[in-house]
Motif scaffolding. Structure first.
Motif, PDB file in Angstrom:
ATOM      1  N   LEU A 168      42.751  20.595  52.311  1.00  0.00           N
ATOM      2  CA  LEU A 168      43.822  19.603  52.299  1.00  0.00           C
ATOM      3  C   LEU A 168      43.716  18.728  51.050  1.00  0.00           C
ATOM      4  O   LEU A 168      44.722  18.468  50.365  1.00  0.00           O
ATOM      5  N   THR A 169      42.522  18.279  50.719  1.00  0.00           N
ATOM      6  CA  THR A 169      42.309  17.465  49.523  1.00  0.00           C
ATOM      7  C   THR A 169      42.699  18.235  48.270  1.00  0.00           C
ATOM      8  O   THR A 169      43.384  17.702  47.385  1.00  0.00           O
ATOM      9  N   TYR A 170      42.273  19.478  48.192  1.00  0.00           N
ATOM     10  CA  TYR A 170      42.607  20.332  47.047  1.00  0.00           C
ATOM     11  C   TYR A 170      44.124  20.470  46.910  1.00  0.00           C
ATOM     12  O   TYR A 170      44.683  20.322  45.819  1.00  0.00           O
ATOM     13  N   THR A 171      44.801  20.736  48.026  1.00  0.00           N
ATOM     14  CA  THR A 171      46.250  20.923  48.013  1.00  0.00           C
ATOM     15  C   THR A 171      46.959  19.651  47.567  1.00  0.00           C
ATOM     16  O   THR A 171      47.888  19.694  46.740  1.00  0.00           O
ATOM     17  N   LEU A 172      46.545  18.500  48.098  1.00  0.00           N
ATOM     18  CA  LEU A 172      47.166  17.236  47.722  1.00  0.00           C
ATOM     19  C   LEU A 172      46.962  16.915  46.240  1.00  0.00           C
ATOM     20  O   LEU A 172      47.889  16.476  45.549  1.00  0.00           O
ATOM     21  N   LYS A 173      45.761  17.136  45.740  1.00  0.00           N
ATOM     22  CA  LYS A 173      45.491  16.880  44.317  1.00  0.00           C
ATOM     23  C   LYS A 173      46.323  17.799  43.434  1.00  0.00           C
ATOM     24  O   LYS A 173      46.840  17.373  42.393  1.00  0.00           O
ATOM     25  N   LYS A 174      46.451  19.044  43.844  1.00  0.00           N
ATOM     26  CA  LYS A 174      47.239  20.017  43.082  1.00  0.00           C
ATOM     27  C   LYS A 174      48.705  19.582  43.042  1.00  0.00           C
ATOM     28  O   LYS A 174      49.353  19.642  41.995  1.00  0.00           O
ATOM     29  N   ALA A 197      31.105  24.044  63.760  1.00  0.00           N
ATOM     30  CA  ALA A 197      32.390  23.383  64.002  1.00  0.00           C
ATOM     31  C   ALA A 197      32.608  22.275  62.974  1.00  0.00           C
ATOM     32  O   ALA A 197      33.713  22.122  62.436  1.00  0.00           O
ATOM     33  N   GLY A 198      31.568  21.513  62.691  1.00  0.00           N
ATOM     34  CA  GLY A 198      31.655  20.468  61.676  1.00  0.00           C
ATOM     35  C   GLY A 198      31.945  21.044  60.298  1.00  0.00           C
ATOM     36  O   GLY A 198      32.742  20.491  59.533  1.00  0.00           O
ATOM     37  N   GLN A 199      31.315  22.167  59.978  1.00  0.00           N
ATOM     38  CA  GLN A 199      31.555  22.809  58.679  1.00  0.00           C
ATOM     39  C   GLN A 199      32.997  23.278  58.571  1.00  0.00           C
ATOM     40  O   GLN A 199      33.631  23.147  57.520  1.00  0.00           O
ATOM     41  N   LYS A 200      33.549  23.790  59.651  1.00  0.00           N
ATOM     42  CA  LYS A 200      34.948  24.236  59.647  1.00  0.00           C
ATOM     43  C   LYS A 200      35.874  23.047  59.387  1.00  0.00           C
ATOM     44  O   LYS A 200      36.838  23.153  58.621  1.00  0.00           O
ATOM     45  N   GLN A 201      35.578  21.898  59.992  1.00  0.00           N
ATOM     46  CA  GLN A 201      36.378  20.698  59.771  1.00  0.00           C
ATOM     47  C   GLN A 201      36.281  20.233  58.317  1.00  0.00           C
ATOM     48  O   GLN A 201      37.285  19.833  57.711  1.00  0.00           O
ATOM     49  N   ILE A 202      35.089  20.304  57.750  1.00  0.00           N
ATOM     50  CA  ILE A 202      34.897  19.934  56.352  1.00  0.00           C
ATOM     51  C   ILE A 202      35.690  20.863  55.450  1.00  0.00           C
ATOM     52  O   ILE A 202      36.346  20.419  54.498  1.00  0.00           O
ATOM     53  N   ASP A 203      35.658  22.161  55.748  1.00  0.00           N
ATOM     54  CA  ASP A 203      36.430  23.132  54.963  1.00  0.00           C
ATOM     55  C   ASP A 203      37.925  22.824  55.014  1.00  0.00           C
ATOM     56  O   ASP A 203      38.627  22.921  53.991  1.00  0.00           O
ATOM     57  N   CYS A 204      38.427  22.450  56.185  1.00  0.00           N
ATOM     58  CA  CYS A 204      39.842  22.093  56.324  1.00  0.00           C
ATOM     59  C   CYS A 204      40.176  20.862  55.492  1.00  0.00           C
ATOM     60  O   CYS A 204      41.216  20.817  54.813  1.00  0.00           O
TER      61      CYS A 204
END
Length: 83
Positions: free
Chosen positions: A68-74, A57-64
């Protein structure tokens, strides 16, 4: 006799360190006194599975967050707006 007490003490501390709740610890200690190792293993396997579910569950949150970080930087690089 001291060695048997040490074994139970080590088991008890290990269960605490593994994050077992009070009920699981009590069950394991009771089973250990009855030398029911197979039943202890069953309980520990269940606890391990619960811990692994938490990790996943923690890994899924990290992936999200990573997405989100990738999308914002892009979006920042392209000068665009969030979509």
């Amino acid at each position: 006799m001291a060695q048997a007490l040490d074994t139970f003490g080590i088991l008890y501390q290990n269960l605490i360190d593994a994050g077992c709740d009070k009920e699981t610890i009590e069950q394991c200690m009771s089973l250990a006194k009855e030398d029911k190792k197979t039943d202890i293993l069953r309980l520990l396997s269940g606890h391990r599975e619960a811990l692994l579910d938490t990790v996943h569950a923690g890994q899924k949150q990290i992936d999200c967050l990573d997405f989100l970080t990738y999308t914002l930087k892009k979006e920042l690089k392209s000068g665009g707006q969030l979509k």
